[in-house]
Design a protein around this motif. Structure first.
Motif, PDB file in Angstrom:
ATOM      1  N   ARG A 155      -9.857   4.340  -1.301  1.00  0.00           N
ATOM      2  CA  ARG A 155      -8.805   4.798  -2.222  1.00  0.00           C
ATOM      3  C   ARG A 155      -7.447   4.204  -1.836  1.00  0.00           C
ATOM      4  N   PHE A 156      -7.220   4.103  -0.513  1.00  0.00           N
ATOM      5  CA  PHE A 156      -5.989   3.498   0.012  1.00  0.00           C
ATOM      6  C   PHE A 156      -5.895   2.037  -0.458  1.00  0.00           C
ATOM      7  N   ASN A 157      -7.001   1.316  -0.341  1.00  0.00           N
ATOM      8  CA  ASN A 157      -7.028  -0.092  -0.735  1.00  0.00           C
ATOM      9  C   ASN A 157      -6.786  -0.224  -2.250  1.00  0.00           C
ATOM     10  N   THR A 214      -6.407  -8.037   0.683  1.00  0.00           N
ATOM     11  CA  THR A 214      -5.270  -7.115   0.667  1.00  0.00           C
ATOM     12  C   THR A 214      -4.697  -6.797   2.046  1.00  0.00           C
ATOM     13  N   GLU A 215      -5.484  -6.996   3.109  1.00  0.00           N
ATOM     14  CA  GLU A 215      -4.944  -6.685   4.448  1.00  0.00           C
ATOM     15  C   GLU A 215      -5.767  -7.380   5.524  1.00  0.00           C
ATOM     16  N   SER A 216      -5.081  -7.817   6.570  1.00  0.00           N
ATOM     17  CA  SER A 216      -5.757  -8.204   7.812  1.00  0.00           C
ATOM     18  C   SER A 216      -5.266  -7.256   8.889  1.00  0.00           C
ATOM     19  N   SER A 217      -6.171  -6.842   9.740  1.00  0.00           N
ATOM     20  CA  SER A 217      -5.798  -5.966  10.851  1.00  0.00           C
ATOM     21  C   SER A 217      -6.325  -6.635  12.121  1.00  0.00           C
ATOM     22  N   TYR A 218      -5.433  -7.405  12.771  1.00  0.00           N
ATOM     23  CA  TYR A 218      -5.831  -8.194  13.938  1.00  0.00           C
ATOM     24  C   TYR A 218      -6.080  -7.289  15.138  1.00  0.00           C
ATOM     25  N   GLY A 236      -0.679  -5.543  14.295  1.00  0.00           N
ATOM     26  CA  GLY A 236      -1.960  -6.146  13.904  1.00  0.00           C
ATOM     27  C   GLY A 236      -2.020  -6.502  12.428  1.00  0.00           C
ATOM     28  N   ASN A 237      -1.146  -5.906  11.605  1.00  0.00           N
ATOM     29  CA  ASN A 237      -1.141  -6.252  10.182  1.00  0.00           C
ATOM     30  C   ASN A 237      -0.333  -7.515   9.893  1.00  0.00           C
ATOM     31  N   PHE A 238       0.300  -8.063  10.948  1.00  0.00           N
ATOM     32  CA  PHE A 238       1.012  -9.341  10.791  1.00  0.00           C
ATOM     33  C   PHE A 238       0.065 -10.490  11.162  1.00  0.00           C
ATOM     34  N   PRO A 291       4.671   1.630  17.460  1.00  0.00           N
ATOM     35  CA  PRO A 291       3.330   2.152  17.702  1.00  0.00           C
ATOM     36  C   PRO A 291       2.363   1.832  16.553  1.00  0.00           C
ATOM     37  N   GLY A 292       1.131   2.300  16.688  1.00  0.00           N
ATOM     38  CA  GLY A 292       0.181   2.306  15.567  1.00  0.00           C
ATOM     39  C   GLY A 292      -0.529   0.998  15.323  1.00  0.00           C
ATOM     40  N   SER A 293      -0.283  -0.015  16.162  1.00  0.00           N
ATOM     41  CA  SER A 293      -0.851  -1.354  15.958  1.00  0.00           C
ATOM     42  C   SER A 293      -0.450  -1.939  14.607  1.00  0.00           C
ATOM     43  N   THR A 294       0.738  -1.567  14.135  1.00  0.00           N
ATOM     44  CA  THR A 294       1.249  -2.199  12.914  1.00  0.00           C
ATOM     45  C   THR A 294       1.406  -3.699  13.143  1.00  0.00           C
ATOM     46  N   PHE A 320       0.831  -1.217   0.000  1.00  0.00           N
ATOM     47  CA  PHE A 320       0.000   0.000   0.000  1.00  0.00           C
ATOM     48  C   PHE A 320       0.863   1.263   0.000  1.00  0.00           C
ATOM     49  N   TYR A 321       2.080   1.149   0.575  1.00  0.00           N
ATOM     50  CA  TYR A 321       2.778   2.364   1.013  1.00  0.00           C
ATOM     51  C   TYR A 321       3.816   2.901   0.033  1.00  0.00           C
ATOM     52  N   ASP A 322       3.378   3.306  -1.179  1.00  0.00           N
ATOM     53  CA  ASP A 322       4.256   4.181  -1.964  1.00  0.00           C
ATOM     54  C   ASP A 322       3.958   5.609  -1.492  1.00  0.00           C
ATOM     55  N   LEU A 381      -2.276   8.801   1.651  1.00  0.00           N
ATOM     56  CA  LEU A 381      -3.653   8.374   1.951  1.00  0.00           C
ATOM     57  C   LEU A 381      -3.741   7.838   3.378  1.00  0.00           C
ATOM     58  N   PHE A 382      -2.703   7.100   3.800  1.00  0.00           N
ATOM     59  CA  PHE A 382      -2.732   6.589   5.177  1.00  0.00           C
ATOM     60  C   PHE A 382      -2.711   7.741   6.186  1.00  0.00           C
ATOM     61  N   GLU A 383      -1.897   8.769   5.910  1.00  0.00           N
ATOM     62  CA  GLU A 383      -1.896   9.942   6.811  1.00  0.00           C
ATOM     63  C   GLU A 383      -3.297  10.543   6.888  1.00  0.00           C
ATOM     64  N   ALA A 396     -14.545   2.244  11.082  1.00  0.00           N
ATOM     65  CA  ALA A 396     -13.150   2.725  11.007  1.00  0.00           C
ATOM     66  C   ALA A 396     -12.486   2.322   9.687  1.00  0.00           C
ATOM     67  N   TYR A 397     -12.973   1.229   9.072  1.00  0.00           N
ATOM     68  CA  TYR A 397     -12.358   0.740   7.832  1.00  0.00           C
ATOM     69  C   TYR A 397     -13.292   0.921   6.629  1.00  0.00           C
ATOM     70  N   ASN A 398     -14.429   1.593   6.871  1.00  0.00           N
ATOM     71  CA  ASN A 398     -15.365   1.917   5.782  1.00  0.00           C
ATOM     72  C   ASN A 398     -15.794   3.370   5.970  1.00  0.00           C
ATOM     73  N   GLU A 430     -13.791   8.523  11.844  1.00  0.00           N
ATOM     74  CA  GLU A 430     -14.096   7.119  12.161  1.00  0.00           C
ATOM     75  C   GLU A 430     -12.845   6.345  12.609  1.00  0.00           C
ATOM     76  N   TYR A 431     -11.649   6.815  12.201  1.00  0.00           N
ATOM     77  CA  TYR A 431     -10.428   6.036  12.474  1.00  0.00           C
ATOM     78  C   TYR A 431      -9.853   6.477  13.824  1.00  0.00           C
ATOM     79  N   TYR A 432     -10.288   5.777  14.876  1.00  0.00           N
ATOM     80  CA  TYR A 432      -9.956   6.138  16.260  1.00  0.00           C
ATOM     81  C   TYR A 432      -8.523   5.770  16.684  1.00  0.00           C
TER      82      TYR A 432
HETATM   83  C1  AVI Z   1      -1.035   0.574   9.572  1.00  0.00           C
HETATM   84  N1  AVI Z   1      -2.157  -0.231  10.087  1.00  0.00           N
HETATM   85  C2  AVI Z   1      -2.021  -0.445  11.517  1.00  0.00           C
HETATM   86  C3  AVI Z   1      -3.493   0.241   9.675  1.00  0.00           C
HETATM   87  C4  AVI Z   1      -4.597  -0.634  10.296  1.00  0.00           C
HETATM   88  O1  AVI Z   1      -5.490  -0.070  10.907  1.00  0.00           O
HETATM   89  O2  AVI Z   1      -4.529  -1.855  10.186  1.00  0.00           O
HETATM   90  C5  AVI Z   1      -3.640   0.238   8.166  1.00  0.00           C
HETATM   91  C6  AVI Z   1      -5.016   0.602   7.716  1.00  0.00           C
HETATM   92  N2  AVI Z   1      -5.725  -0.107   6.881  1.00  0.00           N
HETATM   93  C7  AVI Z   1      -6.885   0.497   6.692  1.00  0.00           C
HETATM   94  N3  AVI Z   1      -6.949   1.566   7.446  1.00  0.00           N
HETATM   95  C8  AVI Z   1      -5.762   1.662   8.095  1.00  0.00           C
END
Ligand code: AVI
Length: 323
Positions: free
Chosen positions: A217-219, A281-285, A167-169, A162-165, A41-43, A49-51, A207-209, A58-60
């Motif tokens: 757009r990020f996805n 494309t992503e799991s966020s545990y 959770g993406n593992f 930080p950031g619960s990164t 995702f991160y070019d 977009l992530f910033e 938070a993810y919709n 919604e993104y707490y």
């Molecule tokens: C970077 N990471 C912790 C974000 C997350 O919440 O899993 C990436 C993200 N994906 C969608 N919104 C944010």
């Protein structure tokens, strides 16, 4: 790298990073279910977009973690040895690390990230604002072993993730990362780590919709990258963003769903999608405090403190390397 990707990489004069991207895309799109790694995702556009995501109503996670780091700064400062080197795994915005640097007495800061240019720009800004702090950026993939700069070898070490990164593992990858961080930081090291918590599914879903469509757009940006960097012909309007909470696996899943039956081409290979077929494309545990503490214990760390916000949305943990 498979033979096909290697030949194409040669033909297209790809650098090593693009070759790895090509390899992973061809492999991921060939799997059932199809998948692409969230690291792609991160070019520059994806990072911007992530910033934007981090500022969405919604993104707490981002603002909640910042609140914990601010409110618990004095307690964190009490735990951290004076003059320690703060080693940050991955380097995005410096807002969180600045909170720690303001409140604790660190002797050095070592940001570690694959993107050297970005890292060096951040380092310059921090050197200006913290003139007494040694700032030693390391350009490396922080999920693999790397050497710490000689200048910090003798200092106590504190990792920061930080950031619960985490959770993406996948859970086995999270365990592998924690073990590797322990190896890199060494005996007696500490770790400060932010982990998102399980909560009301509606809150997670929103938070993810987000209503403004930034997460969508990020996805979709991963398909933009495939088109731009690997000569793909994905029609962005023919795929739609979907994020759902998988309760059994405690994770948000992001998918790109094909709106119709279609065949796309990437690097000379064809991929046929059924209508409704997904690319994961992503799991966020999401963790409970107890499940994270158990993961840390099983990965070479002893949890010493856990802080959450009053709403129980997010957690920050202090760990010490176990003997
Ligand atoms: C970077 N990471 C912790 C974000 C997350 O919440 O899993 C990436 C993200 N994906 C969608 N919104 C944010």
């Amino acid at each position: 790298m498979n033979v096909h990707a290697a030949a194409l990489a040669k033909a297209h004069r790809f650098d090593d990073r693009t070759s790895a991207f090509a390899h992973d895309v061809l492999e991921g799109l060939s799997q059932q279910p199809r998948r692409l790694s969230p690291k792609y995702f991160y070019d520059v556009a994806g990072s911007e977009l992530f910033e934007q995501i981090t500022l969405l109503p919604e993104y707490y996670p981002t603002r909640t973690e910042l609140g914990i780091l601010r409110d618990r700064g004095a307690e964190i400062a009490n735990i951290v040895p004076a003059g320690a080197a703060l080693v940050e795994f991955g380097a995005g915005s410096t807002t969180k690390v600045r909170l720690l640097l303001d409140q604790c007495n660190f002797g050095a800061y070592v940001p570690v990230d694959i993107s050297g240019d970005f890292l060096n720009a951040q380092a310059r800004a921090l050197r200006c604002d913290f003139p007494a702090l040694g700032v030693y950026p390391v350009t490396a993939d922080f999920t693999a072993p790397f050497a710490l700069p000689a200048a910090v070898k003798a200092m106590p070490k504190v990792g920061f993730f930080p950031g619960s990164t985490l959770g993406n593992f996948e859970p086995f990858e999270a365990c592998g990362f924690l073990r590797s961080a322990r190896e890199i930081l060494g005996e007696g090291a500490q770790m400060i780590i932010g982990v998102d918590l399980e909560k009301d599914e509606r809150v997670l879903y929103d938070a993810y919709n987000d209503a403004a469509g930034v997460t969508a757009r990020f996805n979709l940006n991963v398909l933009v990258r495939i088109n731009q960097e690997l000569g793909g012909n994905f029609d962005l309007k023919a795929f739609t963003h979907r994020a759902i909470y998988n309760r059994e696996r405690h994770r948000i899943e992001m998918h790109l769903i094909s709106r119709k039956a279609q065949t796309m081409r990437v690097l000379g290979r064809s991929f046929s999608f059924r209508a409704g077929e997904s690319i994961h494309t992503e799991s966020s545990y999401k963790y409970s405090v107890g499940r994270f503490v158990a993961l840390a214990r099983g990965s070479g760390w002893k949890p010493t403190a856990s802080w959450t916000d009053t709403g129980g949305m997010f957690s920050v943990h202090a760990l010490v390397a176990s003997e």
